[in-house]
Structures are given as C-alpha cells and as structure tokens.
Design an enzyme around this catalytic site. Structure first.
Site, PDB file in Angstrom:
ATOM      1  N   GLU A  11       0.854  -1.185   0.000  1.00  0.00           N
ATOM      2  CA  GLU A  11       0.000   0.000   0.000  1.00  0.00           C
ATOM      3  C   GLU A  11       0.886   1.229   0.000  1.00  0.00           C
ATOM      4  OE1 GLU A  11      -3.320  -0.411   3.068  1.00  0.00           O
ATOM      5  OE2 GLU A  11      -2.089  -2.156   3.478  1.00  0.00           O
ATOM      6  N   LYS A  43       2.322   4.595   1.203  1.00  0.00           N
ATOM      7  CA  LYS A  43       2.387   5.176   2.549  1.00  0.00           C
ATOM      8  C   LYS A  43       2.049   6.664   2.422  1.00  0.00           C
ATOM      9  CE  LYS A  43       5.296   5.169   6.617  1.00  0.00           C
ATOM     10  NZ  LYS A  43       4.986   6.558   6.958  1.00  0.00           N
ATOM     11  N   ASP A  97       1.525  10.386   3.379  1.00  0.00           N
ATOM     12  CA  ASP A  97       2.210  11.252   4.336  1.00  0.00           C
ATOM     13  C   ASP A  97       1.183  12.138   5.039  1.00  0.00           C
ATOM     14  OD1 ASP A  97       4.339  12.241   5.657  1.00  0.00           O
ATOM     15  OD2 ASP A  97       5.054  13.523   4.042  1.00  0.00           O
ATOM     16  N   GLU A 115      -5.202   6.896   7.507  1.00  0.00           N
ATOM     17  CA  GLU A 115      -4.412   8.114   7.443  1.00  0.00           C
ATOM     18  C   GLU A 115      -5.285   9.289   7.025  1.00  0.00           C
ATOM     19  OE1 GLU A 115      -1.407   7.355   8.344  1.00  0.00           O
ATOM     20  OE2 GLU A 115      -0.106   9.062   7.855  1.00  0.00           O
ATOM     21  N   TYR A 153      -6.804   1.765   6.352  1.00  0.00           N
ATOM     22  CA  TYR A 153      -5.902   0.659   6.013  1.00  0.00           C
ATOM     23  C   TYR A 153      -5.861  -0.506   7.008  1.00  0.00           C
ATOM     24  CZ  TYR A 153      -2.668   3.760   8.633  1.00  0.00           C
ATOM     25  OH  TYR A 153      -2.095   4.586   9.553  1.00  0.00           O
ATOM     26  N   LYS A 209      10.659   3.042   2.706  1.00  0.00           N
ATOM     27  CA  LYS A 209      10.628   4.489   2.439  1.00  0.00           C
ATOM     28  C   LYS A 209      11.376   4.851   1.158  1.00  0.00           C
ATOM     29  CE  LYS A 209       8.952   6.378   6.391  1.00  0.00           C
ATOM     30  NZ  LYS A 209       9.718   7.315   7.170  1.00  0.00           N
ATOM     31  N   CYS A 261      29.687  38.010 -16.160  1.00  0.00           N
ATOM     32  CA  CYS A 261      30.097  36.973 -15.216  1.00  0.00           C
ATOM     33  C   CYS A 261      30.202  37.579 -13.820  1.00  0.00           C
ATOM     34  CB  CYS A 261      31.443  36.393 -15.654  1.00  0.00           C
ATOM     35  SG  CYS A 261      32.166  35.310 -14.414  1.00  0.00           S
ATOM     36  N   CYS A 321      34.323  37.398 -12.867  1.00  0.00           N
ATOM     37  CA  CYS A 321      35.344  38.193 -13.554  1.00  0.00           C
ATOM     38  C   CYS A 321      34.788  39.433 -14.238  1.00  0.00           C
ATOM     39  CB  CYS A 321      36.104  37.333 -14.556  1.00  0.00           C
ATOM     40  SG  CYS A 321      35.103  36.861 -15.982  1.00  0.00           S
ATOM     41  N   CYS A 364      30.462  32.014 -19.112  1.00  0.00           N
ATOM     42  CA  CYS A 364      31.565  32.952 -19.104  1.00  0.00           C
ATOM     43  C   CYS A 364      32.625  32.283 -19.981  1.00  0.00           C
ATOM     44  CB  CYS A 364      32.093  33.151 -17.684  1.00  0.00           C
ATOM     45  SG  CYS A 364      33.646  34.059 -17.650  1.00  0.00           S
ATOM     46  N   CYS A 412      39.149  33.275 -16.209  1.00  0.00           N
ATOM     47  CA  CYS A 412      38.211  33.662 -15.142  1.00  0.00           C
ATOM     48  C   CYS A 412      38.550  32.856 -13.890  1.00  0.00           C
ATOM     49  CB  CYS A 412      36.776  33.372 -15.584  1.00  0.00           C
ATOM     50  SG  CYS A 412      35.566  33.588 -14.271  1.00  0.00           S
TER      51      CYS A 412
HETATM   52 ZN   LIG Z   1      34.095  34.817 -15.476  1.00  0.00          ZN
END
Ligand SMILES: [Zn+2]
Length: 682
Positions: free
Chosen positions: A117, A119, A121, A182, A234, A325, A419, A422, A437, A442
């Site tokens: 089944e 689960k 939450d 649940e 359940y 899980k 960038c 740089c 870049c 750089c």
């Molecule tokens: Zn750069």
C-alpha cells in the site's frame, strides 16, 4: 408535546439516506450522483426538519458533520488496541533483510503473499465504531494514548458516520469495530489553505502533513469542516475476525473496509513475491509525484492475518510489516536569495538560497535552478514558497513554485549579462540553454578546473581542498592545471596555516599524480561531456594523446558507447591553442599522456552482466545514457532500444517514456541508476 407525524419521520429518514449516498458517491467514489445545488436543497430541507423536531437529530445525520462550537481542550484517551509504528527500510536490501528476519522465526520455509500500500504522508487516526456508529476518533499520540478529536473526525467526509453493514449482519460480531487509517490534506487543499493563511497574515504551513496535523487539532471543528481533510482506511480490527469468513487476510480486510463505506487507496497491490514488491516500490518511486497527495514510501504487510498473529510484535514494531521508504523527498521552503555560480565549463548556474529545510535526513539550504530557461519556466522569485526535492546523491532542485503564496511586489529574476566573478560579458549559445563565461582565465573557471583535476576520480591528489585552491588561485600562484607541477615548497609554505612539512607533503602528492594513468589524465582535463567512464573508453581506443588529437569526429563517434555530442566536444577541445599548450606543459611535467603497457592488462575482464539485456528510459540522475550503456556493455550486458519479452531489466530515470508502461505490462524488473551501479559494483 406534539407527536411527530410518521410522514415527517419517514422524510427525515429518506433525506438522510439520500444525502449519505450522495456524499459517499462524491467523496469516496469520486463519482457524484447529484448536482451540488440539488444536494444543498435536500440538505437544507433536512436541516429545517431537524430544527423543527430536534428529537429527530441523530449522530449519524449528515447535518452533524459541520462541526460544533469550539472545545477548550482535547481529552486524552487510551487506545483500545495500541497503534504500533512500523519498522523502516530504506532500500530493497533492507526489505530483504526484513523478509529474512521474520522467516527465521518459522521452522519451515513458506511462500507468502504481501500486500503493498502507498504510505500516505498524513496523520494516523484510530476510529471506533460501536454497533456500526462512529463513537470515537482519536489521534495516534504515543500509540498507547491519543487525543479524542471525535468532533473533528466527524467533519471528514470520507469517514462514514455509520458503517454500511448491509449483507454482513450475522457473519461476525460488529459490536466494536476499530478502523485505522491516514487523514491527509490533498495538495490542492493544502495550497488553498496556505493561500488563505497568507491573506490573513498568518504563517503558511510547512507541508501538507503539518497542515493536516494542525487541522486535526483545531479546537474549532467548524474550521476543520472547511479544510477538506481526506482519509484512507488501512487497518480493520474486529474481534475474532480471522476466525470467520469475514476476512482472513489483509487484502480481504481492505475490501471489507471499502464495502463498509471507507475510501481505501486504489493503488494497493497484492504481490506473490518479494520481486513483485520491489517492482511496485520502483514504479511508485517515479509515479508518486503525479499523485494529488504526498506519499513517502510503501507499506508492505504479510497478507495472512493468521501468520501476522503468529509472528507477533517486537518491543517496538509488528514483525509482519515494514515501511519501505523513498530516499527522495520533497519539502516546501522559502527562497531568500538567488545567486549565480560559475562552473568549470564557465556555465552560469542559478541557485536558490532557501530557508534551511530537512530533506531525506539532511539539512538543505541551496537548490539548483539549472539554467536561465529553467528559471524563466519556473518564474521563481525571491520570497517565493517553493517545493524542493532531493533524490539520492543529486543536488536538491526546485521542482515547483507555489505562485499562490507569492508575496506582493516581487521581481522576476533575470540572469546577469556579465560573469559575477570576472565581470566579462557572458555568452548564450543559441542551441543550448546554458549561459557561459568564456574568459578562460576567469578565476571561477580556473578554481573549478583545479578542483576537478585533483578530485578522486581524476588525478586523486590528496590534501588539496576547496580552500587551498582558492588561496592558490587568488594569490596568483596557479593560473592553470600545469602550474600545480611548478609549485615549490617555499611558495606553498607562505600560505595560511601551511607549515614547511605539510608543504613538502603536498609537493610530493602532486608529484605522485604523475603516475596516474592516461584515462584519469584525460578525465581530469575536464573536456565537456567526457565523464570518467567515457574517458576510460576513449583512452582504450586512443592510446596516446597524439592519436586522440589527430582523430576526426567520425573516428570518435564510431566507438561503441560514444555519442555525437561527446565526439564533437572532444574534437573541438583539441582545436583550441590554450588546450594544446596545456597538453605540452603536462607532457613536459611528466604526466601520463599515453597508455603504459601494463595499463592495458588492467582493463576490466568483469563480465557479470553477460547474457542480460537492458533498456534505458528517461534521464538518469548522474550518468549520461551513453555512459550507462558503456558500463553495461563493459560488464558484458547488452543494451537495446526497445522493450520486448527478451528484456531483462529496464533502467528507469526521470520522465520515462512509454517503455516503462510496456515493461510493466511485461513484468520486467525495473532498476534505478543506483541499483544498476550497485549491481555493477557487487
Ligand atoms: Zn568569469
């Protein structure tokens, strides 16, 4: 006192039955039998009659679902039967361990059925029905004692106030029936509630489970009634149930629950082997994200109630059930900042910096937004509430923006034109989503390149971490990979927290890396699309750097397991002067740019997948498809494009295509990337 006319009594009875039926069809079967307006009119008629004749009000009347005036606090109640929590398993191996454990308790091996089944939450509830009537609804609490929240439970439309025992009378004693299940908030209800809270200036709920828990413990059940909680049953406890013909298995108990008027999760499955359980688990690992509610795993129970009884409980858990899980988890959080990271290839990656949130057991505060087009697609903004997901080893990512919760005055995020490291203008190539870049010097690119070079799968130089790389580049000691091999003990010992001794150790470690094989050097160069597996394949075919340099695109593409994208990338890399210059310097420094004779003997002779046929579908979390293909082939397996009866395994990634359905219909075992790698490593 005026006697109530029999017609009135009968009409009240009629209305109740009709409304109950309509409500069951609407909330449980999800197949309405009357229009809302008709329902409302009948409901009002019943309400009017009950107001006129209060003695006709019964606890199972549909009018009793609206909630009562606020309670001051909840009474604590002892559960008739304790609510055990389940033992967790986090992978299929742990599932097998569980299976072996309970089997050891039996004197002889047996074949059993397992009920799988989803689960959900949410929050577990214990419901008590006396002579068919709902008399108590309690929270799980510590499993022994919970809180009496009957008034709130009554407002949940998918929980019957009276059990439908039609045709069951006489089969067993229904004096006291215990039902567990649940309570949860469907995702759309969760979003709506948070939206309303936001408008009211209240903090939003962190996730649907918290919202459901908060709702169930609302003192004012009128608020609960508006929240549209839902419920999947359940577990069914009827004293002596398995001694009768009523239900002798968990599967039959679920069917009985449904017959009694409960909503039972339709995705349940009866499995006749652990392999089938594994398939179910794997299937829902990807499919569960399409469900209108949150799930966090699969509950596996032994079907036979007699066997369950025989196996019994440990101090903490039933031995006959396990919660399998999922590692991947999602959670909502808020974006505090959007930053842009510059990677080794110069790619600008936008990242969301978020309020820290617990995901799959770790605290996550950053998630990747991949690229500019993904950012535009998500329309993610600072202040947004987002759903982040973490699956296995992958960097968490933002999967969804809850736009309904967006605060006013937010600005769309735009990728920078320069960038951030740089300051040079960035380039977006038309055929790809990535912004780059392109400044080879750089500092960000140089740092990432060095980090990659020294990493474990590349040259594996111990002692050079991120901080040291920063210092080396920022102080101008290293501008390219080759500079590492010119570093002296004197230069290094000038760095922060670096003694002469550790400087010497580092110089030695760098020198040691000259012995690493050609395939690792090739991987370390960081050519785009050349991962560690691809580098090994290329190094086997092109035994020297000269051969690889001289290769045409067609030569490279012709290799089994190498695609056009890789071939093009390798070819272009060797057409850039700076790269050829780097190769020359590395050669001068004494690195291995060719296969040594003894290297060829280390080629894997491992043929553990011999005779097995694989199909790959969807995007795998870390491996490119060609890499996965090459790995399988190296281990002797075969990879084909389409699923057939001859397929042994389907490797499933994200967004799988129709191959998945086909494989399911043929009952082919599914593997995640992790499972494939485990198979190869085993
Ligand atoms: Zn750069």
């Amino acid at each position: 006192m005026e006697a109530i006319k029999p017609e009135v009594k009968q009409r009240v009875q009629e209305l109740r039955q009709l409304l109950q039926k309509a409500s069951y069809a609407y909330y449980v079967l999800d197949a309405p039998i009357m229009e809302d307006a008709v329902y409302d009119r009948l409901y009002r008629e019943l309400q009017d009659l009950e107001t006129q004749y209060p003695e006709l009000i019964a606890p199972d009347s549909p009018t009793q679902r609206v909630g009562e005036k606020p309670a001051t606090q909840f009474a604590s109640v002892r559960h008739h039967i304790p609510l055990y929590s389940l033992e967790n398993a986090f992978n299929l191996e742990e599932l097998r361990n569980w299976d072996q454990r309970w089997r050891r308790q039996l004197s002889t091996p047996i074949k059993v059925e397992y009920v799988c089944e989803l689960k959900i939450d949410g929050n577990a509830l214990a419901l008590t029905y006396e002579n068919g009537l709902l008399t108590r609804g309690a929270t799980r609490g510590d499993g022994i004692t919970g809180e009496d929240i009957t008034q709130n439970v009554r407002t949940i439309r998918s929980i019957p106030l009276r059990l439908n025992l039609e045709g069951l009378e006489g089969l067993t004693n229904f004096e006291r029936v215990e039902v567990r299940g649940e309570a949860f908030l469907p995702l759309d209800a969760f979003q709506r509630i948070n939206e309303e809270r936001q408008k009211a200036g209240e903090p939003p709920f962190a996730n649907p489970r918290n919202a459901a828990a908060g709702t169930l413990r609302q003192l004012d059940s009128r608020i609960v009634a508006q929240r549209r909680l839902d419920f999947f049953a359940y577990t069914l406890h009827i004293p002596g149930m398995d001694d009768t013909s009523v239900a002798s298995t968990q599967w039959e108990a679920l069917e009985l629950l449904q017959r009694m008027g409960f909503k039972v999760n339709p995705e349940r499955r009866l499995c006749s082997s652990l392999e089938e359980v594994a398939q179910y688990y794997q299937y829902w690992d990807t499919q569960r994200l399409n469900l209108p509610y949150m799930t966090d795993g699969v509950v596996v129970k032994i079907n036979s109630l007699k066997l369950q009884e025989q196996l019994g409980f440990t101090q903490k858990f039933p031995r006959w059930a396990v919660a399998l899980k999922y590692a991947a988890q999602e959670a909502p959080t808020r974006v505090e900042k959007i930053i842009v990271n510059v990677g080794r290839t110069g790619a600008l990656t936008p990242l969301a910096q978020m309020r820290p949130v617990q995901l799959a057991g770790t605290t996550v505060s950053r998630a990747t937004l991949h690229n500019a087009s993904r950012v535009a697609q998500l329309d993610i903004r600072v202040g947004d509430t987002v759903i982040v997901r973490k699956a296995g080893e992958i960097i968490p990512e933002v999967v969804r923006v809850l736009k309904e919760l967006r605060p006013p005055d937010t600005q769309p995020f735009i990728m920078p034109a320069h960038c951030p490291v740089c300051g040079q203008p960035v380039v977006q190539q038309t055929q790809e989503a990535v912004t780059r870049c392109v400044n080879a010097s750089c500092p960000a690119i140089v740092k990432r390149t060095i980090e990659h070079w020294v990493s474990r799968d590349a040259l594996d130089i111990r002692g050079i971490g991120e901080k040291l790389v920063h210092q080396l580049v920022d102080k101008g000691l290293v501008r390219s990979i080759a500079d590492l091999y010119d570093l002296s003990v004197e230069q290094l010992s000038q760095l922060e927290r670096m003694g002469k001794k550790s400087a010497q150790k580092l110089v030695d470690a760098i020198a040691q890396s000259k012995k690493q094989p050609w395939s690792r050097v090739l991987y370390g160069l960081g050519i785009r699309h050349v991962g560690s597996v691809t580098a090994q394949i290329l190094a086997q075919k092109f035994k020297t750097v000269e051969q690889l340099k001289a290769a045409q695109i067609a030569d490279i593409e012709g290799i089994y397991g190498i695609g056009a994208e890789i071939a093009e990338s390798v070819y272009q890399w060797f057409r850039i002067d700076a790269n050829l210059n780097l190769i020359e310097r590395l050669q001068a420094a004494g690195l291995q740019l060719a296969v040594l004779e003894q290297d060829s003997t280390t080629v894997s002779k491992n043929q553990k997948l011999a005779g097995k046929t694989f199909v790959i579908t969807g995007t795998l979390p870390t491996l490119k498809r060609e890499e996965a293909k090459a790995l399988i082939q190296q281990a002797g397996g075969k990879v084909t494009d389409s699923v057939s009866k001859k397929t042994d395994y389907l490797v499933v990634g994200e967004d799988p295509g129709s191959k998945l359905e086909k494989a399911q219909s043929l009952g082919i075992t599914q593997l995640s990337e992790g499972q494939l790698l485990a198979m190869l490593a085993s």
